[in-house]
Scaffold this motif. Structure first.
Motif, PDB file in Angstrom:
ATOM      1  N   TYR A   1       0.917  -1.366   0.094  1.00  0.00           N
ATOM      2  CA  TYR A   1       0.222   0.368   0.267  1.00  0.00           C
ATOM      3  C   TYR A   1       0.845   1.106   0.009  1.00  0.00           C
ATOM      4  O   TYR A   1       0.349   2.546  -0.740  1.00  0.00           O
ATOM      5  CB  TYR A   1      -0.814  -0.282   1.340  1.00  0.00           C
ATOM      6  N   GLY A   2       2.343   0.940   0.499  1.00  0.00           N
ATOM      7  CA  GLY A   2       3.045   2.050   0.934  1.00  0.00           C
ATOM      8  C   GLY A   2       3.319   2.670  -0.554  1.00  0.00           C
ATOM      9  O   GLY A   2       3.665   3.842  -0.659  1.00  0.00           O
ATOM     10  N   LEU A   3       4.548   1.697  -0.781  1.00  0.00           N
ATOM     11  CA  LEU A   3       5.403   1.696  -1.985  1.00  0.00           C
ATOM     12  C   LEU A   3       4.553   2.559  -3.351  1.00  0.00           C
ATOM     13  O   LEU A   3       5.705   3.272  -4.447  1.00  0.00           O
ATOM     14  CB  LEU A   3       6.098   0.888  -2.254  1.00  0.00           C
ATOM     15  N   PRO A   4       3.268   2.592  -4.187  1.00  0.00           N
ATOM     16  CA  PRO A   4       2.672   2.941  -4.136  1.00  0.00           C
ATOM     17  C   PRO A   4       3.012   4.308  -4.898  1.00  0.00           C
ATOM     18  O   PRO A   4       2.369   5.160  -6.221  1.00  0.00           O
ATOM     19  CB  PRO A   4       1.376   2.168  -4.999  1.00  0.00           C
ATOM     20  N   GLY A   5       2.978   4.971  -3.685  1.00  0.00           N
ATOM     21  CA  GLY A   5       2.564   6.596  -3.132  1.00  0.00           C
ATOM     22  C   GLY A   5       3.675   7.087  -3.430  1.00  0.00           C
ATOM     23  O   GLY A   5       4.074   8.581  -4.641  1.00  0.00           O
ATOM     24  N   VAL A   6       5.333   5.845  -3.900  1.00  0.00           N
ATOM     25  CA  VAL A   6       6.426   6.422  -4.690  1.00  0.00           C
ATOM     26  C   VAL A   6       6.960   6.358  -6.091  1.00  0.00           C
ATOM     27  O   VAL A   6       7.831   6.107  -6.717  1.00  0.00           O
ATOM     28  CB  VAL A   6       7.049   6.591  -3.729  1.00  0.00           C
ATOM     29  N   GLY A   7       5.919   5.278  -6.454  1.00  0.00           N
ATOM     30  CA  GLY A   7       5.311   4.980  -7.817  1.00  0.00           C
ATOM     31  C   GLY A   7       6.041   3.145  -8.310  1.00  0.00           C
ATOM     32  O   GLY A   7       5.892   3.120  -9.173  1.00  0.00           O
ATOM     33  N   ILE A   8       5.976   2.718  -7.044  1.00  0.00           N
ATOM     34  CA  ILE A   8       6.954   1.633  -7.175  1.00  0.00           C
ATOM     35  C   ILE A   8       5.499   1.056  -6.930  1.00  0.00           C
ATOM     36  O   ILE A   8       4.721   0.402  -5.833  1.00  0.00           O
ATOM     37  CB  ILE A   8       8.084   1.129  -6.093  1.00  0.00           C
ATOM     38  N   GLU A   9       4.896  -0.021  -7.658  1.00  0.00           N
ATOM     39  CA  GLU A   9       3.494  -1.170  -7.520  1.00  0.00           C
ATOM     40  C   GLU A   9       3.604  -2.815  -7.358  1.00  0.00           C
ATOM     41  O   GLU A   9       4.911  -3.467  -8.787  1.00  0.00           O
ATOM     42  CB  GLU A   9       2.579  -0.334  -8.681  1.00  0.00           C
ATOM     43  N   PHE A  10       3.372  -3.557  -6.515  1.00  0.00           N
ATOM     44  CA  PHE A  10       3.350  -4.893  -7.367  1.00  0.00           C
ATOM     45  C   PHE A  10       2.069  -5.336  -7.045  1.00  0.00           C
ATOM     46  O   PHE A  10       1.053  -5.161  -6.193  1.00  0.00           O
ATOM     47  CB  PHE A  10       4.391  -5.654  -5.566  1.00  0.00           C
ATOM     48  N   THR A  11       2.131  -6.619  -7.908  1.00  0.00           N
ATOM     49  CA  THR A  11       0.526  -7.438  -7.693  1.00  0.00           C
ATOM     50  C   THR A  11       0.834  -7.975  -5.778  1.00  0.00           C
ATOM     51  O   THR A  11       1.879  -8.049  -5.415  1.00  0.00           O
ATOM     52  CB  THR A  11       1.054  -8.531  -8.474  1.00  0.00           C
ATOM     53  N   PRO A  12      -0.149  -8.356  -5.595  1.00  0.00           N
ATOM     54  CA  PRO A  12      -0.308  -8.883  -4.147  1.00  0.00           C
ATOM     55  C   PRO A  12       0.123  -9.990  -3.692  1.00  0.00           C
ATOM     56  O   PRO A  12       0.757 -10.626  -3.035  1.00  0.00           O
ATOM     57  CB  PRO A  12      -2.167  -8.824  -4.258  1.00  0.00           C
ATOM     58  N   VAL A  13       0.776 -10.685  -5.187  1.00  0.00           N
ATOM     59  CA  VAL A  13       1.261 -12.085  -4.870  1.00  0.00           C
ATOM     60  C   VAL A  13       2.648 -11.775  -4.574  1.00  0.00           C
ATOM     61  O   VAL A  13       3.728 -12.164  -4.051  1.00  0.00           O
ATOM     62  CB  VAL A  13       1.146 -12.843  -6.285  1.00  0.00           C
ATOM     63  N   THR A  14       2.809 -10.406  -5.479  1.00  0.00           N
ATOM     64  CA  THR A  14       5.180 -10.108  -5.281  1.00  0.00           C
ATOM     65  C   THR A  14       5.096  -9.591  -4.695  1.00  0.00           C
ATOM     66  O   THR A  14       5.703  -9.479  -3.396  1.00  0.00           O
ATOM     67  CB  THR A  14       5.456  -9.217  -6.348  1.00  0.00           C
TER      68      THR A  14
ATOM     69  N   SER B   1      -0.377 -16.463   6.068  1.00  0.00           N
ATOM     70  CA  SER B   1      -1.764 -15.663   6.939  1.00  0.00           C
ATOM     71  C   SER B   1      -1.500 -14.557   6.508  1.00  0.00           C
ATOM     72  O   SER B   1      -2.743 -14.330   6.803  1.00  0.00           O
ATOM     73  CB  SER B   1      -1.820 -16.719   8.302  1.00  0.00           C
ATOM     74  N   LEU B   2      -0.420 -14.004   7.151  1.00  0.00           N
ATOM     75  CA  LEU B   2      -0.498 -12.993   7.313  1.00  0.00           C
ATOM     76  C   LEU B   2      -0.499 -12.233   5.375  1.00  0.00           C
ATOM     77  O   LEU B   2      -1.840 -10.655   5.807  1.00  0.00           O
ATOM     78  CB  LEU B   2       0.881 -11.616   7.662  1.00  0.00           C
ATOM     79  N   VAL B   3      -0.458 -13.008   4.399  1.00  0.00           N
ATOM     80  CA  VAL B   3      -0.479 -11.859   2.847  1.00  0.00           C
ATOM     81  C   VAL B   3      -2.449 -11.548   2.833  1.00  0.00           C
ATOM     82  O   VAL B   3      -2.877 -10.986   2.470  1.00  0.00           O
ATOM     83  CB  VAL B   3       0.258 -12.271   1.989  1.00  0.00           C
ATOM     84  N   SER B   4      -3.141 -12.754   4.028  1.00  0.00           N
ATOM     85  CA  SER B   4      -4.596 -12.800   3.201  1.00  0.00           C
ATOM     86  C   SER B   4      -5.275 -11.397   3.851  1.00  0.00           C
ATOM     87  O   SER B   4      -5.688 -10.779   2.858  1.00  0.00           O
ATOM     88  CB  SER B   4      -5.205 -13.791   4.119  1.00  0.00           C
ATOM     89  N   VAL B   5      -4.417 -10.185   4.076  1.00  0.00           N
ATOM     90  CA  VAL B   5      -5.391  -9.186   4.228  1.00  0.00           C
ATOM     91  C   VAL B   5      -4.694  -8.088   3.127  1.00  0.00           C
ATOM     92  O   VAL B   5      -5.263  -7.370   2.778  1.00  0.00           O
ATOM     93  CB  VAL B   5      -3.840  -8.383   5.561  1.00  0.00           C
TER      94      VAL B   5
ATOM     95  N   LEU C   1      -4.451 -19.913   2.235  1.00  0.00           N
ATOM     96  CA  LEU C   1      -5.069 -21.310   3.058  1.00  0.00           C
ATOM     97  C   LEU C   1      -6.277 -20.063   4.033  1.00  0.00           C
ATOM     98  O   LEU C   1      -7.128 -20.640   4.372  1.00  0.00           O
ATOM     99  CB  LEU C   1      -4.343 -21.262   4.019  1.00  0.00           C
ATOM    100  N   MET C   2      -5.388 -19.412   4.808  1.00  0.00           N
ATOM    101  CA  MET C   2      -6.236 -18.168   5.539  1.00  0.00           C
ATOM    102  C   MET C   2      -7.598 -17.675   5.208  1.00  0.00           C
ATOM    103  O   MET C   2      -8.723 -17.506   5.980  1.00  0.00           O
ATOM    104  CB  MET C   2      -5.175 -17.522   6.975  1.00  0.00           C
ATOM    105  N   LEU C   3      -7.569 -17.010   4.181  1.00  0.00           N
ATOM    106  CA  LEU C   3      -8.253 -16.085   2.932  1.00  0.00           C
ATOM    107  C   LEU C   3      -9.341 -16.794   2.436  1.00  0.00           C
ATOM    108  O   LEU C   3     -10.690 -17.350   2.615  1.00  0.00           O
ATOM    109  CB  LEU C   3      -8.334 -15.722   1.603  1.00  0.00           C
ATOM    110  N   ALA C   4      -8.674 -18.106   2.132  1.00  0.00           N
ATOM    111  CA  ALA C   4      -9.999 -19.177   1.703  1.00  0.00           C
ATOM    112  C   ALA C   4     -10.561 -20.606   3.435  1.00  0.00           C
ATOM    113  O   ALA C   4     -11.576 -20.175   2.526  1.00  0.00           O
ATOM    114  CB  ALA C   4      -9.056 -20.699   1.161  1.00  0.00           C
TER     115      ALA C   4
END
Length: 221
Positions: A75-88, A160-164, A170-173
């Motif tokens: 969520y933070g890095l896109p503010g400086v022009g660096i974006e990643f997919t959720p998986v990455t 499990s934390l990447v579900s956020v 597994l946790m989000l599923a």
């Protein structure tokens, strides 16, 4: 019988989530190991300007929550022009975090190798890099395996934390199934059992690695 029917119905979704969890953990393990070894070597380098950036990285990663690191990257890095997919973003955060802990395990293991091993290698004409590669690291890895394995096993649970960030592990599923069945207790217990089984699998790999390293060390001696 209703419980078994619920678990049977939820099994495909939970197993698919477990598959994603395993892939995330393996990717983060590879990334963490790829970071941990060079950082450990930088921490013990005779050149000071190599040591302080590595020390800063380790302190930052160990001193801040993994959840905050995930938020900063996604969520933070896109503010400086660096974006990643959720998986990455998830794999990157897990790799950076585990790399710091793995580097400390390796650094401590390297420090446990007696100084006379270094001196003996230098007296034989080996350079610093050759001594590390052929004399010190093989011994250090045998010492580091248990603590490194603990870090790698913890990755199974940390995924499990990447579900956020909407990664369907597994946790989000599990949460998605609960949203349709309204049966949280058995489904969370089923998810806990899957995490446990995955951890047991990695514990078995840890014991196998320890036995092989111990046999190799005994043969070398």
């Amino acid at each position: 019988m209703e419980l078994f029917a619920l678990l049977r119905e939820a099994a495909p979704v939970l197993l698919q989530g477990a598959g994603y969890t395993l892939v995330f953990a393996l990717a983060a393990m590879v990334g963490g190991l790829a970071l941990g070894l060079p950082v450990a070597l930088m921490r013990i380098a005779p050149v000071r300007w190599l040591r302080w950036p590595a020390a800063l990285y380790v302190s930052l990663m160990r001193g801040t929550p993994l959840l905050v690191q995930i938020f900063v990257i996604y969520y933070g890095l896109p503010g400086v022009g660096i974006e990643f997919t959720p998986v990455t973003a998830g794999v990157l955060a897990l790799s950076l975090n585990s790399g710091a802990y793995l580097s400390e395990s390796l650094r401590g293991a390297i420090g446990s190798v007696r100084q006379d091993q270094w001196r003996a290698a230098f007296s034989l004409g080996l350079g610093y890099g050759q001594t590390l590669a052929h004399v010190v690291l093989p011994q250090a890895l045998r010492v580091a395996v248990p603590s490194m394995s603990n870090t790698l096993i913890s990755l199974i649970k940390d995924t499990s934390l990447v579900s956020v960030i909407t990664v369907t592990e597994l946790m989000l599923a599990t949460k998605e199934v609960i949203a349709t069945t309204f049966q949280p207790l058995p489904l969370y217990l089923a998810a806990a059992a899957i995490y446990w089984l995955l951890s047991l699998g990695f514990e078995g790999l840890q014991r196998l690695a320890e036995r092989r390293l111990n046999r190799a060390h005994g043969t070398a001696r």
